[in-house]
Design a protein around this motif. Structure first.
Motif, short mmCIF file in Angstrom:
data_model
loop_
_atom_site.label_atom_id
_atom_site.label_comp_id
_atom_site.label_asym_id
_atom_site.label_seq_id
_atom_site.Cartn_x
_atom_site.Cartn_y
_atom_site.Cartn_z
N GLY A 217 0.70 -1.31 -0.15
CA GLY A 217 0.06 0.08 0.06
C GLY A 217 0.86 1.42 0.06
O GLY A 217 0.40 2.17 -0.82
N GLU A 218 1.77 1.19 0.75
CA GLU A 218 2.87 2.51 0.93
C GLU A 218 3.54 2.59 -0.33
O GLU A 218 3.68 3.72 -0.58
CB GLU A 218 3.79 2.26 2.22
N ARG A 219 3.83 1.46 -0.88
CA ARG A 219 4.76 1.71 -2.12
C ARG A 219 3.73 2.27 -3.37
O ARG A 219 4.07 3.08 -4.16
CB ARG A 219 5.30 0.12 -2.71
N ARG A 220 2.65 1.82 -3.24
CA ARG A 220 1.66 2.23 -4.38
C ARG A 220 1.20 3.51 -4.11
O ARG A 220 1.32 4.58 -4.91
CB ARG A 220 0.31 1.44 -4.05
N TRP B 125 1.98 9.42 -5.49
CA TRP B 125 2.52 10.86 -5.30
C TRP B 125 3.31 11.17 -5.89
O TRP B 125 3.37 12.29 -6.63
CB TRP B 125 3.18 10.70 -3.68
N SER B 126 4.54 10.24 -6.62
CA SER B 126 5.41 10.73 -6.99
C SER B 126 5.20 11.07 -8.70
O SER B 126 5.47 12.22 -9.37
CB SER B 126 6.31 9.43 -7.38
N SER B 127 4.08 10.39 -9.29
CA SER B 127 3.60 10.70 -10.55
C SER B 127 2.71 11.99 -10.58
O SER B 127 2.59 12.63 -11.62
CB SER B 127 3.05 9.70 -11.15
N LEU B 128 1.85 12.32 -9.53
CA LEU B 128 0.93 13.26 -9.30
C LEU B 128 1.68 14.81 -9.30
O LEU B 128 1.71 15.37 -10.04
CB LEU B 128 0.19 13.17 -7.88
N SER B 129 3.12 14.45 -8.49
CA SER B 129 3.92 15.58 -8.39
C SER B 129 4.57 15.95 -9.74
O SER B 129 5.11 17.05 -9.69
CB SER B 129 4.65 15.38 -7.21
N LEU C 27 -2.88 17.68 -13.03
CA LEU C 27 -3.53 16.64 -12.34
C LEU C 27 -3.34 16.79 -10.69
O LEU C 27 -4.25 16.58 -10.00
CB LEU C 27 -2.67 15.15 -12.46
N TYR C 28 -2.31 17.43 -10.45
CA TYR C 28 -1.92 17.53 -8.77
C TYR C 28 -2.96 18.58 -8.35
O TYR C 28 -3.60 18.52 -7.31
CB TYR C 28 -0.45 17.95 -8.78
N GLY C 29 -3.23 19.67 -8.90
CA GLY C 29 -3.93 20.72 -8.59
C GLY C 29 -5.49 20.29 -8.61
O GLY C 29 -6.11 20.28 -7.73
#
Lengths: 477, 243
Positions: A398-401, A406-410, A415-417
């Motif tokens: 779960g944490e890895r996902r 988070w990594s791809s959102l940032s 998308l992040y906004g």
């Protein structure tokens, strides 16, 4: 080395223990202060730390040669050197020596390596009666515990608990029941004096081994290592291969800094140098002198990012200054080496899979690296373990996902906004009446546990980026 | 392959593999000791570079009177900080009286055990009115008067060593420990002790066991403040002999 992997459970137990809390608070209030006084009085504390670090680096850079020189000089002094690849072999060597001497009773002075390899348990199961002679170690031996601190093993035990332990184990006819520390000391002295006088074999660790002379250096404040060795026929030293130093001068630098870093002392009460067994015509001393050099994962650290850890002189300054250690105590770490140094060493000695919590149990405040007298960058080493933990897929799925998300959102600002806007709106709706107070006391889903001990400020109607844009617009108007 | 060979082989393989961060400050510290063992030579012959034990330039007897006084001042101050008391005695014949004075001041019985290597005329003990035996301490309450090898001003330590005639165990078994040290063996620093230990005929070994003692045996395992007399002496008194 055994490790109890239930770090969260052990932490909870430690934090609920009122005796431990009181001891840790007292220690936290005194040890860092003593440390500061001891280094502030020096003309150039930095130079001493640099010299100590250099002495330890020198040891590691020439480790093989120094060990061979040490061995040769021990043999020249009339002693014997044994090499043990792991705990099992080390314990077998010690048991074999005891058996060959027909020994029944063993006294032991304090040694973390013997805790690491569980020598006491091994010798007891070989039918020997073993007595720890450091008073703190003796107390926890009676209580069937492991040390909770490197230099103060019984830190977690109250005076009343010592009284209870003595009452349970000593079976003495006393005129008065034990009540004060002085009475406990008198009784312990008498009981342990008998053990010293009756012992067949005396076991010590080593703070340092001196290649130049074949010497073994042991420091104690109680003098128990001296009585352990002076009153037995066989002296067995059990220590790690990294303890060797080049010369008397290198040992001197470390002997100056060790007690200052550990307890703010200028020099340990008894700093003893052992060079082999009794010589012809000597008035006293053991007939046999053995040194067991234990590897147990140490040589594998050389030449890796964890090599710096081999400089450790076990002073415990990192424990004494650690906000995590002083909150949870040593037993929470689930293995013999606690605190920041344990968080680096335990994964190496016991495997990362069972101890991955430990390098994560740090605020990375950096105090440990700051106070380490031999300059070990402990937070950096913990970070190496965290990286390995991630690389070995030891973090929960779960944490890895979550991290991946988070990594791809940032990396996608639009998308992040959008995502944060949805989250903000949802949280404001969820807050309901709490909107007026500005603080949310309850959170949905994954936040339930987090909110048990903390409140979350209600997210503002407009995000930071939106507010920033509005301000910029207002300025330009 | 036995463990010795396996461990040494692994060390040889691993040492220096690190793209090392900080070999630079190793070089910076190379002014001392590194010549003792050439760490870069082949594993096999490395340790043969060990410097033969030899006399160092600094000898305690070369101290000026001012330096010697400074040593005594520093030693006495540091000794006091570790609950060790210090007194000065002019000549060996005055040692018994000084011992008696110390025992009286502490309300202790005038009975002592004497280290056989202590160079005090035994008749003097009788003359001072002390009851004495020579050799081993028997009971835990004993007062043991021993001959110290040296003392170190820099760290406030007395140095006791094992030997042919003296059993080191007595220094730890007694309840009260009185150490007689010749004032010209009060050394300024650690370096002078190493020099003293290295200054010996070729082939002769270091003292088998020697111990730097700073104060009474103590323990912090029964709370604060630390308790004195944990296993060894509860009182340590130093007599500096000679001017």
């Amino acid at each position: 080395m055994k490790v109890n992997s239930d770090f969260p459970g052990l932490v909870a137990r430690g934090m609920r223990d009122p005796v431990l809390r009181a001891s840790l608070n007292a220690m936290e209030a005194s040890r860092p202060y003593m440390y500061k006084l001891a280094f502030d009085e020096l003309d150039d504390a930095g130079a001493l730390k640099a010299a100590a670090t250099a002495a330890r680096r020198r040891s590691l850079a020439g480790l093989g040669g120094y060990l061979e020189a040490f061995e040769r000089n021990v043999v020249a002094n009339g002693g014997q050197v044994h090499w043990a690849a792991d705990a099992e072999e080390a314990n077998a060597i010690v048991a074999r020596i005891c058996r060959a001497r027909g020994a029944r009773r063993v006294t032991k002075s304090k040694s973390m390596v013997t805790e690491e390899i569980e020598l006491l348990q091994a010798l007891e199961s070989a039918g020997l009666e073993v007595t720890e002679t450091d008073l703190g170690e003796y107390i926890i031996q009676l209580r069937g515990e492991t040390p909770s601190h490197i230099t103060a093993p019984a830190l977690h035990v109250s005076l009343q608990q010592v009284i209870d332990a003595f009452n349970e184990h000593h079976h003495l006819d006393r005129e008065h029941p034990l009540t004060t520390a002085d009475e406990l000391l008198t009784e312990a002295r008498a009981v342990l004096r008998e053990k010293f006088l009756d012992a067949d074999v005396g076991i010590t660790g080593a703070n340092f081994l001196i290649a130049e002379t074949g010497g073994v250096v042991v420091v104690t404040n109680e003098g128990n290592a001296d009585l352990t060795t002076a009153l037995t026929q066989t002296h067995i030293v059990v220590t790690g291969i990294e303890k060797v130093v080049a010369t008397l001068e290198d040992a001197e630098v470390l002997l100056r800094i060790l007690p200052r870093a550990a307890v703010g002392q200028r020099l340990t009460n008894y700093t003893s140098f052992f060079h082999g067994p009794r010589r012809p015509g000597d008035a006293d001393g053991p007939e046999e002198f053995h040194v067991v050099l234990v590897d147990n994962g140490r040589s594998a650290m050389l030449g890796t990012e964890f090599e710096d850890m081999l400089r450790c002189i076990r002073c415990a300054a990192c424990l004494n200054h650690c906000p995590v250690y002083t909150a949870i105590g040593g037993h929470a770490y689930g293995a013999v080496y606690p605190g920041p140094m344990g968080a680096v060493l335990t994964p190496q000695l016991a495997g990362l899979a069972g101890s991955a919590h430990l390098p994560n149990a740090s605020t990375f405040c950096g105090r440990c690296a700051e106070v380490c007298p031999v300059g070990i960058p402990l937070p950096k080493l913990m970070r190496h373990w965290r990286a390995r933990e991630f690389a070995q897929h030891l973090r929960p799925a779960g944490e890895r996902r979550g991290m991946r998300l988070w990594s791809s959102l940032s990396r996608h600002p639009v998308l992040y906004g959008l995502a944060t806007q949805v989250a903000r709106r949802f949280l404001r709706w969820y807050a309901g009446r709490a909107l007026a107070t500005g603080w949310m006391r309850h959170l949905p889903w994954a936040g339930i546990g987090w909110a048990r001990h903390r409140d979350l400020p209600v997210p503002p109607a407009a995000s930071f980026q939106q507010q920033w844009a509005q301000r910029a617009k207002a300025k330009h108007r | 392959m036995n463990s010795r060979a396996a461990i040494l082989a692994r060390i040889a393989r691993q040492v220096g593999r690190l793209p090392s961060h900080a070999r630079a400050d190793d070089a910076a510290s190379a002014d001392r000791n590194v010549d003792v063992v050439d760490v870069h030579s082949s594993q096999k012959n490395q340790a043969d570079g060990l410097r033969p034990v030899e006399a160092s330039a600094h000898g305690s007897t070369l101290l000026s009177p001012e330096e010697a006084d400074a040593c005594i001042t520093r030693f006495t101050a540091l000794a006091a900080a570790t609950q060790m008391t210090v007194a000065r005695v002019a000549a060996p014949d005055a040692v018994p009286a000084a011992v008696l004075e110390y025992l009286r001041a502490g309300a202790m019985a005038p009975g002592i055990v004497i280290d056989p290597t202590l160079r005090v005329d035994t008749a003097q003990w009788d003359r001072a009115g002390l009851s004495w035996t020579c050799g081993d301490t028997r009971a835990d309450g004993d007062v043991y008067v021993s001959a110290g090898l040296a003392a170190i001003a820099e760290c406030g330590a007395v140095v006791l060593a094992s030997g042919q005639e003296r059993a080191l165990r007595n220094d730890f078994l007694a309840r009260t420990h009185i150490v007689v040290v010749a004032a010209d063996r009060l050394l300024p620093g650690f370096a002078d002790l190493w020099a003293l230990l290295r200054r010996r005929p070729a082939g002769e070994l270091l003292p088998r066991t020697f111990c730097l003692i700073t104060g009474p045996s103590r323990t912090a395992d029964l709370g604060v403040p630390a308790k004195l007399g944990a296993h060894g002496p509860a009182r340590v008194h130093v007599l500096l002999l000679g001017s």
